[in-house]
Design a protein around this motif. Structure first.
Motif, PDB file in Angstrom:
ATOM      1  N   LEU A 158       0.784  -1.121   0.145  1.00  0.00           N
ATOM      2  CA  LEU A 158      -0.111  -0.109   0.116  1.00  0.00           C
ATOM      3  C   LEU A 158       0.869   1.230  -0.086  1.00  0.00           C
ATOM      4  CD1 LEU A 158      -2.692   1.278  -0.008  1.00  0.00           C
ATOM      5  CD2 LEU A 158      -2.872   1.045   2.417  1.00  0.00           C
ATOM      6  N   PRO A 159       1.913   1.437   0.955  1.00  0.00           N
ATOM      7  CA  PRO A 159       2.540   2.768   0.619  1.00  0.00           C
ATOM      8  C   PRO A 159       3.456   2.929  -0.546  1.00  0.00           C
ATOM      9  CG  PRO A 159       3.306   1.570   2.721  1.00  0.00           C
ATOM     10  CD  PRO A 159       2.401   0.536   1.876  1.00  0.00           C
ATOM     11  N   CYS A 160       3.644   1.760  -1.249  1.00  0.00           N
ATOM     12  CA  CYS A 160       4.345   1.944  -2.584  1.00  0.00           C
ATOM     13  C   CYS A 160       3.300   2.569  -3.576  1.00  0.00           C
ATOM     14  CB  CYS A 160       5.118   0.816  -2.992  1.00  0.00           C
ATOM     15  SG  CYS A 160       6.339   0.032  -1.965  1.00  0.00           S
ATOM     16  N   ALA A 161       2.230   1.882  -3.338  1.00  0.00           N
ATOM     17  CA  ALA A 161       0.966   2.286  -4.426  1.00  0.00           C
ATOM     18  C   ALA A 161       0.717   3.693  -4.091  1.00  0.00           C
ATOM     19  CB  ALA A 161      -0.077   1.258  -4.131  1.00  0.00           C
ATOM     20  N   LEU A 162       0.460   4.286  -2.974  1.00  0.00           N
ATOM     21  CA  LEU A 162       0.204   5.608  -2.635  1.00  0.00           C
ATOM     22  C   LEU A 162       1.440   6.376  -3.405  1.00  0.00           C
ATOM     23  CD1 LEU A 162      -0.927   5.239   1.033  1.00  0.00           C
ATOM     24  CD2 LEU A 162      -2.177   5.259  -1.074  1.00  0.00           C
ATOM     25  N   TRP A 163       2.578   6.122  -3.177  1.00  0.00           N
ATOM     26  CA  TRP A 163       3.579   7.067  -3.815  1.00  0.00           C
ATOM     27  C   TRP A 163       3.236   6.970  -5.210  1.00  0.00           C
ATOM     28  CZ3 TRP A 163       7.823   5.777  -6.993  1.00  0.00           C
ATOM     29  CH2 TRP A 163       8.642   6.629  -7.261  1.00  0.00           C
ATOM     30  N   LEU A 164       3.055   5.819  -5.878  1.00  0.00           N
ATOM     31  CA  LEU A 164       2.824   5.898  -7.599  1.00  0.00           C
ATOM     32  C   LEU A 164       1.608   6.488  -7.834  1.00  0.00           C
ATOM     33  CD1 LEU A 164       4.066   2.273  -8.321  1.00  0.00           C
ATOM     34  CD2 LEU A 164       4.978   4.236  -9.149  1.00  0.00           C
ATOM     35  N   SER A 165       0.812   6.538  -6.855  1.00  0.00           N
ATOM     36  CA  SER A 165      -0.664   7.195  -7.249  1.00  0.00           C
ATOM     37  C   SER A 165      -0.442   8.685  -7.187  1.00  0.00           C
ATOM     38  CB  SER A 165      -1.594   6.680  -6.186  1.00  0.00           C
ATOM     39  OG  SER A 165      -2.021   5.252  -6.201  1.00  0.00           O
ATOM     40  N   ARG A 166       0.338   9.148  -6.362  1.00  0.00           N
ATOM     41  CA  ARG A 166       0.480  10.584  -6.410  1.00  0.00           C
ATOM     42  C   ARG A 166       1.415  10.977  -7.593  1.00  0.00           C
ATOM     43  NH1 ARG A 166       0.434  13.174  -1.288  1.00  0.00           N
ATOM     44  NH2 ARG A 166       1.953  14.652  -2.028  1.00  0.00           N
ATOM     45  N   ARG A 167       2.279  10.189  -8.105  1.00  0.00           N
ATOM     46  CA  ARG A 167       3.163  10.400  -9.175  1.00  0.00           C
ATOM     47  C   ARG A 167       2.278  10.380 -10.624  1.00  0.00           C
ATOM     48  NH1 ARG A 167       8.617   9.698  -8.988  1.00  0.00           N
ATOM     49  NH2 ARG A 167       8.565  10.143 -11.030  1.00  0.00           N
ATOM     50  N   LEU A 168       1.332   9.432 -10.543  1.00  0.00           N
ATOM     51  CA  LEU A 168       0.684   8.912 -12.032  1.00  0.00           C
ATOM     52  C   LEU A 168      -0.727   9.722 -12.161  1.00  0.00           C
ATOM     53  CD1 LEU A 168       1.578   5.200 -12.243  1.00  0.00           C
ATOM     54  CD2 LEU A 168       2.756   7.087 -13.460  1.00  0.00           C
ATOM     55  N   GLY A 169      -1.262  10.068 -10.810  1.00  0.00           N
ATOM     56  CA  GLY A 169      -2.756  10.519 -10.868  1.00  0.00           C
ATOM     57  C   GLY A 169      -3.694   9.670 -11.004  1.00  0.00           C
ATOM     58  N   ILE A 170      -3.533   8.337 -10.943  1.00  0.00           N
ATOM     59  CA  ILE A 170      -4.585   7.170 -10.640  1.00  0.00           C
ATOM     60  C   ILE A 170      -4.080   6.628  -9.760  1.00  0.00           C
ATOM     61  CG2 ILE A 170      -4.349   7.039 -13.489  1.00  0.00           C
ATOM     62  CD1 ILE A 170      -2.615   4.591 -13.156  1.00  0.00           C
ATOM     63  N   PRO A 171      -5.483   5.935  -8.867  1.00  0.00           N
ATOM     64  CA  PRO A 171      -5.220   5.021  -7.836  1.00  0.00           C
ATOM     65  C   PRO A 171      -4.746   3.651  -8.243  1.00  0.00           C
ATOM     66  CG  PRO A 171      -7.597   5.070  -8.664  1.00  0.00           C
ATOM     67  CD  PRO A 171      -6.895   6.116  -9.383  1.00  0.00           C
ATOM     68  N   VAL A 172      -3.381   3.553  -7.982  1.00  0.00           N
ATOM     69  CA  VAL A 172      -2.530   2.393  -8.575  1.00  0.00           C
ATOM     70  C   VAL A 172      -2.771   1.144  -7.612  1.00  0.00           C
ATOM     71  CG1 VAL A 172      -0.212   1.610  -8.496  1.00  0.00           C
ATOM     72  CG2 VAL A 172      -0.548   3.774  -9.142  1.00  0.00           C
ATOM     73  N   TYR A 173      -3.192   1.438  -6.228  1.00  0.00           N
ATOM     74  CA  TYR A 173      -3.556   0.376  -5.472  1.00  0.00           C
ATOM     75  C   TYR A 173      -4.756  -0.460  -5.852  1.00  0.00           C
ATOM     76  CZ  TYR A 173      -4.525  -2.592  -1.414  1.00  0.00           C
ATOM     77  OH  TYR A 173      -4.678  -3.770  -0.466  1.00  0.00           O
ATOM     78  N   CYS A 174      -5.792   0.634  -6.275  1.00  0.00           N
ATOM     79  CA  CYS A 174      -7.089   0.039  -6.807  1.00  0.00           C
ATOM     80  C   CYS A 174      -7.290  -0.387  -8.122  1.00  0.00           C
ATOM     81  CB  CYS A 174      -8.290   1.331  -6.616  1.00  0.00           C
ATOM     82  SG  CYS A 174      -8.463   1.858  -4.842  1.00  0.00           S
ATOM     83  N   CYS A 175      -6.504   0.064  -8.942  1.00  0.00           N
ATOM     84  CA  CYS A 175      -6.419  -0.188 -10.533  1.00  0.00           C
ATOM     85  C   CYS A 175      -5.431  -1.253 -11.022  1.00  0.00           C
ATOM     86  CB  CYS A 175      -6.292   1.138 -11.522  1.00  0.00           C
ATOM     87  SG  CYS A 175      -7.812   2.026 -11.137  1.00  0.00           S
ATOM     88  N   GLY A 176      -4.230  -1.244 -10.063  1.00  0.00           N
ATOM     89  CA  GLY A 176      -3.146  -2.149 -10.560  1.00  0.00           C
ATOM     90  C   GLY A 176      -2.861  -3.396  -9.388  1.00  0.00           C
ATOM     91  N   ILE A 177      -3.551  -3.278  -8.281  1.00  0.00           N
ATOM     92  CA  ILE A 177      -2.999  -4.434  -7.182  1.00  0.00           C
ATOM     93  C   ILE A 177      -4.379  -4.982  -6.583  1.00  0.00           C
ATOM     94  CG2 ILE A 177      -1.847  -4.465  -5.049  1.00  0.00           C
ATOM     95  CD1 ILE A 177       0.083  -2.335  -5.715  1.00  0.00           C
ATOM     96  N   CYS A 178      -5.347  -4.395  -5.970  1.00  0.00           N
ATOM     97  CA  CYS A 178      -6.344  -4.992  -5.330  1.00  0.00           C
ATOM     98  C   CYS A 178      -7.080  -5.879  -5.907  1.00  0.00           C
ATOM     99  CB  CYS A 178      -7.211  -3.815  -4.737  1.00  0.00           C
ATOM    100  SG  CYS A 178      -8.686  -4.390  -3.810  1.00  0.00           S
TER     101      CYS A 178
END
Length: 454
Positions: free
Chosen positions: A333-353
């Protein structure tokens, strides 16, 4: 000419008279609630005593959904008077005592309560109300009714009853009022994105706060008395690892998807809100989720289905399963949150969960859909507002979607000036369809918020 003269000579109703009639109706309804409060206080039901007193004051607010809800509660109160009258009459008959006088008095109170409910919805009482849809009162009544059932059958399911025995009805009242407020906030299409994030964040904070209180303070904050890992993917992986057991959480998840579709991901997931808030600080390209993260999401779903089976068949001890669950659910989750801020997409929701992908797939069984109508001009505002890749700009600048990745967050609807996006149910569109979806979301959110840890 005769009709004009007749209209001039016809007496018009006096606004002052209608106002006094409305106040008299409100006073009668308040009196009915006060009498109900006295009845519950005498019988030792202090929670319902407090509920009646609160409604006696709330109905004076010129809000349509509050008065509609109060009128229904008065009908229930009249039914309570009727059942009490029958029970006391039967008891006095068995003892050979006089019962006619008691029946006349309590019957008169029941009739007064019924008349008060009718007067509360009279024209004179409605003239000063703020207009509002009936679905707002329906959300309040559904939540209160659903929580009053366990208050009578299994009061230990309500946290307030576990803290203060006998006060579960107060939790039902507060939950119903909260559901009505949530409906009003989500129905305001212009400010709905802001309010959705606020109530979503509140739910997540209460969820994790109650979990921590149950772990470090007392087990009564936990519904089942034992903590569970707050990893959404375990809803799928847990039963596979255990080889059966309780299917309550998968059943609740499936039932939620039938009621609100994939809106579970944008309103009810206790981890998704943090990912969405991180993505909100990133750029808005409107290009959707990169193909790489869509592939990773599918891989995570496969892993969440086959890893638990492998761990169980291999006979590995439970700490291995715990480490894998934490890695897949919380450590990333912390890694996904960092990527979400960089890319502007919810990475955890759209790429992990994996549960989010499951929600998108199973939501096809739900009747709710977001569709564009003929008023779309292709301006692209909806695609830039969509963080989940359901609406996106293709290479030619045209808008594609919405597709199966839509989470029914309705952010796109709030920015569309042409009102070219609409909620449909079984192919039907209209204001009532969107109101029904908002009502369902308000009810589920409130039940999840007030029922606490499951």
């Amino acid at each position: 000419m005769d009709s004009i003269m007749q209209a001039e000579t016809t007496p018009r109703p006096c606004p002052q008279t209608g106002r006094w009639k409305g106040r008299a109706a409100l006073a009668g309804a308040s009196l009915a609630f006060v009498l109900g409060a006295a009845h519950f206080f005498r019988s030792g039901q202090h929670g319902l005593f407090f509920v009646c007193l609160v409604w006696a004051g709330l109905l004076w607010r010129p809000t349509a959904w509050l008065r509609r809800s109060a009128a229904v509660f008065l009908l229930g109160l009249a039914a309570e008077w009727g059942m009490t009258t029958l029970a006391l009459a039967r008891w006095r008959l068995q003892l050979g005592q006089d019962w006619m006088r008691m029946v006349c008095i309590l019957g008169a109170v029941a009739v007064l309560t019924l008349l008060a409910a009718a007067a509360l919805r009279s024209r004179s009482c409605r003239q000063d109300e703020d207009p509002g849809p009936r679905a707002q009162a329906l959300a309040c009544l559904l939540v209160s009714g659903l929580l009053l059932l366990p208050d009578g059958l299994r009061p230990d399911l309500l946290l307030l009853h576990r803290l203060v025995p006998g006060w579960g009805a107060v939790q039902a009242l507060l939950a119903g009022l909260w559901a009505g407020l949530v409906y009003g906030w989500l129905a305001d299409r212009r400010r709905a994105p802001l309010w959705r994030r606020r109530i979503w964040l509140l739910f997540s904070c209460v969820f994790f706060g109650q979990l921590l209180a149950g772990i470090f303070l007392h087990s009564l904050f936990l519904l089942q008395g034992v903590p569970h890992l707050p990893v959404p993917g375990l809803i799928l992986s847990g039963p596979l690892y255990r080889g059966g057991g309780s299917l309550f959480m998968p059943g609740l998840f499936a039932f939620s998807l039938l009621l609100v579709g994939s809106a579970w991901c944008s309103h009810l997931c206790y981890l998704g809100v943090w990912d969405a808030r991180a993505a909100d600080t990133g750029p808005r390209s409107g290009r959707g989720v990169p193909a790489f993260w869509r592939k990773v999401r599918w891989a995570m779903l496969v892993a969440s289905l086959f890893l638990p089976l492998g761990v169980r068949l291999a006979g590995l001890p439970w700490p291995w399963a715990l480490v894998l669950a934490l890695a897949l659910g919380l450590v990333l989750l912390p890694c996904a949150l960092w990527l979400s801020r960089r890319l502007g997409i919810p990475v955890y929701c759209c790429g992990i969960c994996p549960l989010g992908l499951t929600a998108n797939l199973l939501a096809r069984l739900s009747p709710w859909r977001l569709r564009r109508n003929g008023r779309c001009t292709g301006c692209g505002a909806c695609a830039r507002a969509c963080r989940y890749g359901a609406l996106r700009l293709d290479g030619t600048g045209k808008v594609a979607g919405p597709d199966w990745r839509c989470t029914l967050c309705r952010d796109c609807m709030s920015v569309c000036r042409q009102e070219a996006l609409e909620i449909r149910c079984c192919g039907q569109a209209g204001a009532w369809v969107e109101q029904a979806l908002i009502c369902s979301l308000s009810v589920l959110h409130t039940l999840f918020l007030f029922m606490g840890r499951v």
